[in-house]
Design an enzyme around this catalytic site. Sequence first.
Site, PDB file in Angstrom:
ATOM      1  N   THR A   1      12.026  -2.515  -7.187  1.00 53.10           N
ATOM      2  CA  THR A   1      11.388  -2.901  -9.087  1.00 53.10           C
ATOM      3  C   THR A   1      10.745  -2.087 -10.345  1.00 53.10           C
ATOM      4  OG1 THR A   1       9.608  -4.716  -9.578  1.00 53.10           O
ATOM      5  CG2 THR A   1       9.505  -3.241  -7.447  1.00 53.10           C
ATOM      6  N   ASP A   2      10.510  -2.940 -10.798  1.00 50.41           N
ATOM      7  CA  ASP A   2      10.418  -1.821 -12.066  1.00 50.41           C
ATOM      8  C   ASP A   2       8.689  -2.317 -11.866  1.00 50.41           C
ATOM      9  OD1 ASP A   2       9.740  -4.334 -12.592  1.00 50.41           O
ATOM     10  OD2 ASP A   2      10.712  -4.260 -14.873  1.00 50.41           O
ATOM     11  N   GLU A   3       8.651  -2.466 -10.574  1.00 44.01           N
ATOM     12  CA  GLU A   3       6.673  -2.864 -10.943  1.00 44.01           C
ATOM     13  C   GLU A   3       5.798  -1.823 -10.132  1.00 44.01           C
ATOM     14  OE1 GLU A   3       5.157  -6.870  -9.188  1.00 44.01           O
ATOM     15  OE2 GLU A   3       7.436  -8.252 -10.210  1.00 44.01           O
TER      16      GLU A   3
ATOM     17  N   LYS B   1       6.484  -0.733  -2.724  1.00 48.02           N
ATOM     18  CA  LYS B   1       8.423  -1.034  -2.766  1.00 48.02           C
ATOM     19  C   LYS B   1       8.248   0.483  -3.182  1.00 48.02           C
ATOM     20  CE  LYS B   1      11.292  -2.264  -3.258  1.00 48.02           C
ATOM     21  NZ  LYS B   1      12.381  -2.622  -1.967  1.00 48.02           N
TER      22      LYS B   1
ATOM     23  N   TYR C   1       2.430  -6.273  -3.513  1.00 47.40           N
ATOM     24  CA  TYR C   1       4.084  -5.942  -2.979  1.00 47.40           C
ATOM     25  C   TYR C   1       4.592  -4.141  -3.656  1.00 47.40           C
ATOM     26  CZ  TYR C   1       8.478  -6.872  -5.167  1.00 47.40           C
ATOM     27  OH  TYR C   1       9.813  -6.172  -5.807  1.00 47.40           O
TER      28      TYR C   1
END
Length: 350
Positions: free
Chosen positions: A132-134, A161, A157
């Site tokens: 993810t870009d998060e 990741k 989260y």
Amino acid sequence: MRILVTGGCGFIGSALVLHLVQDLGHEVATLDALTYAANPVSLQPLADDPRHRLIEADICDAEAVEAAFAAFQPQAVMHLAAESHVDRSITGPGAFIRTNVVGTQVMLDAARRHYEGLGADKASFRFLHVSTDEVYGSLPPDAFFTEASRYDPRSPYSASKAASDHLARAWAETYGLPVLVTNCSNNYGPRHFPEKLIPLMILNALEGKPLPVYGDGLNERDWIHVEDHARGLVAVLERGRIGETYLLGGRAVRNNLAVVEALCAAFDRLRPEGAPHARLITFVADRPGHDRRYAIDPSKAEAELGWRPTKVFEEALEETVRWYLANEAWWRPIREGRYTGERLGLQKAS
């Protein structure tokens, strides 16, 4: 090809599996623990297709994962299985560390042992780790993430990741596993578990319930249609350079309030008896640690892979609304059982 897909009963995973089997003719084994956000009904079109098999197993179960590799003998792995909802990670981070970190380590170890035994077939094997870009944290206005962006995760989260990304790259460097990594922006489209923004707003609007918008609603996200994302993942698997990272975004940056307003406009057209649906918008307390902006520059993937997003956001958003209106049999059991639309992420962990 024989492709092992983890998390294939989830939102992005099911779109990918359907694309791999129905559109491209690959043989796919879906490895999925069938946790709350998974829905085997999403893969019902493949129920009688000999090119697909479902293996119910947890990626943290090393013995089950080894058995899946031995039985299926994959030529590629596309690793999507993850806990993915930020609000749930605030309440219960342990499940995110277990699945996203430990589960990824189990998958990488199993893939490494499988890879080392392939002999002449080693040259074509790939392990695609989907993220993810998060992991990059929050952007200032008008900025964009690239493959060179610094990691700065802000939630349990995204931290889990980020850890899994680092593990994937470490297995490539240390053990020579042919790894590829992708980081994507927010996905939308059909078969999306209704705890996330767009499906939650669709079902609330359908039922005439409040549409809760966090804070001032101006947090920005880049939106990619799940089918564009699935095509991008295949492009990376087929044409990506081993060891490289590719960012997949939809070139559709919108703030959350604008997304909800667009959904309301779509409902006004499709269900005018409830108009104006914007009257249902309600501002609520913000999420703890809510990142202000995510946005992806997908130029590298576009230039190297010949892939690009094809969906126009507002048009595809209305198509998504139409899908939920036409597929109550998919979402109604979820809405009445596993998740009824309650707010998550504010309560303290027990």
